[in-house]
Motif scaffolding. Structure first.
Motif, PDB file in Angstrom:
ATOM      1  N   GLY A   1       0.773  -1.224   0.000  1.00  0.00           N
ATOM      2  CA  GLY A   1       0.000   0.000   0.000  1.00  0.00           C
ATOM      3  C   GLY A   1       0.805   1.274   0.000  1.00  0.00           C
ATOM      4  N   LYS A   2       2.084   1.199  -0.365  1.00  0.00           N
ATOM      5  CA  LYS A   2       2.948   2.377  -0.300  1.00  0.00           C
ATOM      6  C   LYS A   2       2.965   3.182  -1.598  1.00  0.00           C
ATOM      7  CE  LYS A   2       5.918   0.412   3.275  1.00  0.00           C
ATOM      8  NZ  LYS A   2       7.288  -0.013   3.646  1.00  0.00           N
ATOM      9  N   ALA A   3       2.137   2.791  -2.564  1.00  0.00           N
ATOM     10  CA  ALA A   3       2.017   3.548  -3.815  1.00  0.00           C
ATOM     11  C   ALA A   3       0.596   3.392  -4.318  1.00  0.00           C
ATOM     12  CB  ALA A   3       3.015   3.052  -4.848  1.00  0.00           C
ATOM     13  N   GLU A   4       0.149   4.373  -5.099  1.00  0.00           N
ATOM     14  CA  GLU A   4      -1.157   4.266  -5.727  1.00  0.00           C
ATOM     15  C   GLU A   4      -1.015   3.380  -6.963  1.00  0.00           C
ATOM     16  OE1 GLU A   4      -4.149   5.366  -4.756  1.00  0.00           O
ATOM     17  OE2 GLU A   4      -3.138   5.933  -2.882  1.00  0.00           O
ATOM     18  N   VAL A   5      -1.953   2.451  -7.106  1.00  0.00           N
ATOM     19  CA  VAL A   5      -1.864   1.465  -8.185  1.00  0.00           C
ATOM     20  C   VAL A   5      -3.138   1.477  -9.006  1.00  0.00           C
ATOM     21  CG1 VAL A   5      -1.530  -0.962  -8.781  1.00  0.00           C
ATOM     22  CG2 VAL A   5      -0.405  -0.006  -6.743  1.00  0.00           C
ATOM     23  N   THR A   6      -3.003   1.609 -10.312  1.00  0.00           N
ATOM     24  CA  THR A   6      -4.128   1.410 -11.223  1.00  0.00           C
ATOM     25  C   THR A   6      -3.669   0.464 -12.329  1.00  0.00           C
ATOM     26  OG1 THR A   6      -3.528   3.348 -12.551  1.00  0.00           O
ATOM     27  CG2 THR A   6      -5.141   3.672 -10.779  1.00  0.00           C
ATOM     28  N   VAL A   7      -4.602  -0.337 -12.840  1.00  0.00           N
ATOM     29  CA  VAL A   7      -4.269  -1.312 -13.879  1.00  0.00           C
ATOM     30  C   VAL A   7      -5.313  -1.228 -14.982  1.00  0.00           C
ATOM     31  CG1 VAL A   7      -3.861  -3.730 -14.425  1.00  0.00           C
ATOM     32  CG2 VAL A   7      -3.221  -2.843 -12.171  1.00  0.00           C
ATOM     33  N   THR A   8      -4.856  -1.061 -16.205  1.00  0.00           N
ATOM     34  CA  THR A   8      -5.736  -1.043 -17.370  1.00  0.00           C
ATOM     35  C   THR A   8      -5.135  -1.922 -18.459  1.00  0.00           C
ATOM     36  OG1 THR A   8      -6.406   1.241 -16.871  1.00  0.00           O
ATOM     37  CG2 THR A   8      -6.870   0.407 -19.087  1.00  0.00           C
TER      38      THR A   8
ATOM     39  N   GLY B   1       3.033   8.170  -6.568  1.00  0.00           N
ATOM     40  CA  GLY B   1       3.277   8.349  -5.146  1.00  0.00           C
ATOM     41  C   GLY B   1       4.697   8.796  -4.864  1.00  0.00           C
ATOM     42  N   THR B   2       4.996   8.966  -3.595  1.00  0.00           N
ATOM     43  CA  THR B   2       6.319   9.439  -3.174  1.00  0.00           C
ATOM     44  C   THR B   2       6.891   8.510  -2.123  1.00  0.00           C
ATOM     45  OG1 THR B   2       5.690  11.741  -3.596  1.00  0.00           O
ATOM     46  CG2 THR B   2       7.625  11.357  -2.199  1.00  0.00           C
ATOM     47  N   TYR B   3       8.134   8.085  -2.341  1.00  0.00           N
ATOM     48  CA  TYR B   3       8.847   7.238  -1.382  1.00  0.00           C
ATOM     49  C   TYR B   3       9.904   8.072  -0.668  1.00  0.00           C
ATOM     50  CZ  TYR B   3       6.873   2.814  -3.019  1.00  0.00           C
ATOM     51  OH  TYR B   3       6.022   1.779  -3.306  1.00  0.00           O
ATOM     52  N   ALA B   4      10.314   7.583   0.480  1.00  0.00           N
ATOM     53  CA  ALA B   4      11.358   8.274   1.226  1.00  0.00           C
ATOM     54  C   ALA B   4      12.696   8.192   0.499  1.00  0.00           C
ATOM     55  CB  ALA B   4      11.484   7.681   2.628  1.00  0.00           C
ATOM     56  N   GLU B   5      12.973   7.021  -0.091  1.00  0.00           N
ATOM     57  CA  GLU B   5      14.242   6.807  -0.769  1.00  0.00           C
ATOM     58  C   GLU B   5      14.015   6.418  -2.232  1.00  0.00           C
ATOM     59  OE1 GLU B   5      16.949   7.445   0.732  1.00  0.00           O
ATOM     60  OE2 GLU B   5      16.499   7.282   2.884  1.00  0.00           O
ATOM     61  N   ARG B   6      14.939   6.817  -3.079  1.00  0.00           N
ATOM     62  CA  ARG B   6      14.854   6.447  -4.497  1.00  0.00           C
ATOM     63  C   ARG B   6      14.924   4.926  -4.674  1.00  0.00           C
ATOM     64  NH1 ARG B   6      19.132   8.130  -9.331  1.00  0.00           N
ATOM     65  NH2 ARG B   6      18.029   7.030 -11.021  1.00  0.00           N
ATOM     66  N   SER B   7      15.745   4.256  -3.893  1.00  0.00           N
ATOM     67  CA  SER B   7      15.886   2.804  -3.998  1.00  0.00           C
ATOM     68  C   SER B   7      14.562   2.103  -3.729  1.00  0.00           C
ATOM     69  CB  SER B   7      16.962   2.298  -3.036  1.00  0.00           C
ATOM     70  OG  SER B   7      16.604   2.580  -1.688  1.00  0.00           O
ATOM     71  N   GLN B   8      13.731   2.671  -2.864  1.00  0.00           N
ATOM     72  CA  GLN B   8      12.421   2.089  -2.580  1.00  0.00           C
ATOM     73  C   GLN B   8      11.508   2.176  -3.805  1.00  0.00           C
ATOM     74  OE1 GLN B   8      11.396   4.493   0.823  1.00  0.00           O
ATOM     75  NE2 GLN B   8      12.120   2.932   2.288  1.00  0.00           N
ATOM     76  N   ALA B   9      11.584   3.281  -4.518  1.00  0.00           N
ATOM     77  CA  ALA B   9      10.780   3.447  -5.729  1.00  0.00           C
ATOM     78  C   ALA B   9      11.227   2.454  -6.811  1.00  0.00           C
ATOM     79  CB  ALA B   9      10.909   4.884  -6.247  1.00  0.00           C
ATOM     80  N   VAL B  10      12.538   2.286  -6.949  1.00  0.00           N
ATOM     81  CA  VAL B  10      13.069   1.335  -7.934  1.00  0.00           C
ATOM     82  C   VAL B  10      12.613  -0.080  -7.594  1.00  0.00           C
ATOM     83  CG1 VAL B  10      15.180   0.269  -8.831  1.00  0.00           C
ATOM     84  CG2 VAL B  10      15.065   2.760  -8.515  1.00  0.00           C
ATOM     85  N   THR B  11      12.649  -0.419  -6.318  1.00  0.00           N
ATOM     86  CA  THR B  11      12.210  -1.749  -5.887  1.00  0.00           C
ATOM     87  C   THR B  11      10.729  -1.952  -6.167  1.00  0.00           C
ATOM     88  OG1 THR B  11      13.883  -1.847  -4.139  1.00  0.00           O
ATOM     89  CG2 THR B  11      11.971  -3.296  -3.901  1.00  0.00           C
ATOM     90  N   ALA B  12       9.925  -0.930  -5.940  1.00  0.00           N
ATOM     91  CA  ALA B  12       8.485  -1.018  -6.201  1.00  0.00           C
ATOM     92  C   ALA B  12       8.214  -1.313  -7.670  1.00  0.00           C
ATOM     93  CB  ALA B  12       7.799   0.284  -5.784  1.00  0.00           C
ATOM     94  N   ILE B  13       8.937  -0.665  -8.556  1.00  0.00           N
ATOM     95  CA  ILE B  13       8.762  -0.894  -9.995  1.00  0.00           C
ATOM     96  C   ILE B  13       9.120  -2.335 -10.339  1.00  0.00           C
ATOM     97  CG2 ILE B  13       9.589  -0.255 -12.287  1.00  0.00           C
ATOM     98  CD1 ILE B  13      10.089   2.586 -11.095  1.00  0.00           C
TER      99      ILE B  13
END
Length: 227
Positions: free
Chosen positions: A168-175, A183-195
């Protein structure tokens, strides 16, 4: 959870014993509407695969020698047997599945990830893989079409799995199986991991993101090496 071969494979497998006749093989290929069959020993172990191409080798070599009644001279037979076309020529003489088959068969296991099966098919240029247990016995077959089924997952199911993976740490939509993350993460590495986590969900076609981060911890990493 990753989709496994056992989740998509066919268990009602058209297969033949190694002693099955040419006619039996051809008849089963046509009646079951398949282009290849696993070849088994008497204990259900997979020995190889016999395909339409293996059967057509007989017609190919008949045509090469201009007529069904023509038998090439010994020198020509030796040349084809020993040369690069030897396998095809030997198959043209085959009368049973065991003589016609391509062996050994490329196989996979029921608990293999479907991405592993897809890579095997691509590496070996085959359209299907017999699925065998730990003892090498046939338990199913998986085809390219079976693997494609994973991309027919409902958007809502993919969305829920991505949400669960990201906690739940990012907004997710699927089409149409395309995932969008915001969304916004505290660290860039967290965003990369989410992707990466979203990309690895079965059925996801692509991931689009507008993710941001407060601190670029990747840029802060030291660069090793140099002069």
């Amino acid at each position: 959870m990753r989709t496994l071969v056992e989740n998509v494979m066919t268990t009602d497998v058209a297969a033949v014993n190694q002693n099955a006749s040419f006619h039996t093989v051809a008849e089963l290929l046509i009646s079951r509407g398949v282009s290849g069959l696993p070849v088994l020993d008497d204990d259900n172990h997979v020995l190889g695969v016999v395909s339409e191409a293996d059967l057509l080798a007989k017609e190919e070599f008949k045509e090469r020698y201009y007529g069904d009644d023509y038998r090439p001279p010994l020198r020509a037979r030796i040349r084809h047997t020993a040369g690069s076309e030897g396998s095809g020529y030997r198959k043209s003489l085959g009368e049973t599945a065991g003589a016609l088959m391509t062996s050994p068969a490329h196989t996979t296991a029921p608990d293999a990830a479907i991405v592993t099966a897809a890579r095997l098919m691509d590496r070996h240029g085959v359209k299907r893989l017999p699925v065998v247990d730990a003892d090498g016995r046939l338990v199913g077959i998986v085809s390219r079409r079976d693997l494609i089924k994973v991309f027919l997952r409902l958007d809502k199911d993919i969305e829920q799995q991505v949400r669960d993976a990201l906690h739940g740490k990012a907004e997710v939509t699927v089409t149409d199986a395309v995932v969008t993350l915001t969304g916004t993460y505290a660290e860039r590495s967290q965003a990369v991991t989410a992707i990466r986590l979203a990309e690895n969900i079965d059925g996801v076609v692509a991931v689009h993101d507008t993710l941001d981060w407060k601190h670029d911890d990747i840029a802060d990493l030291p660069i090793w090496g140099g002069a």
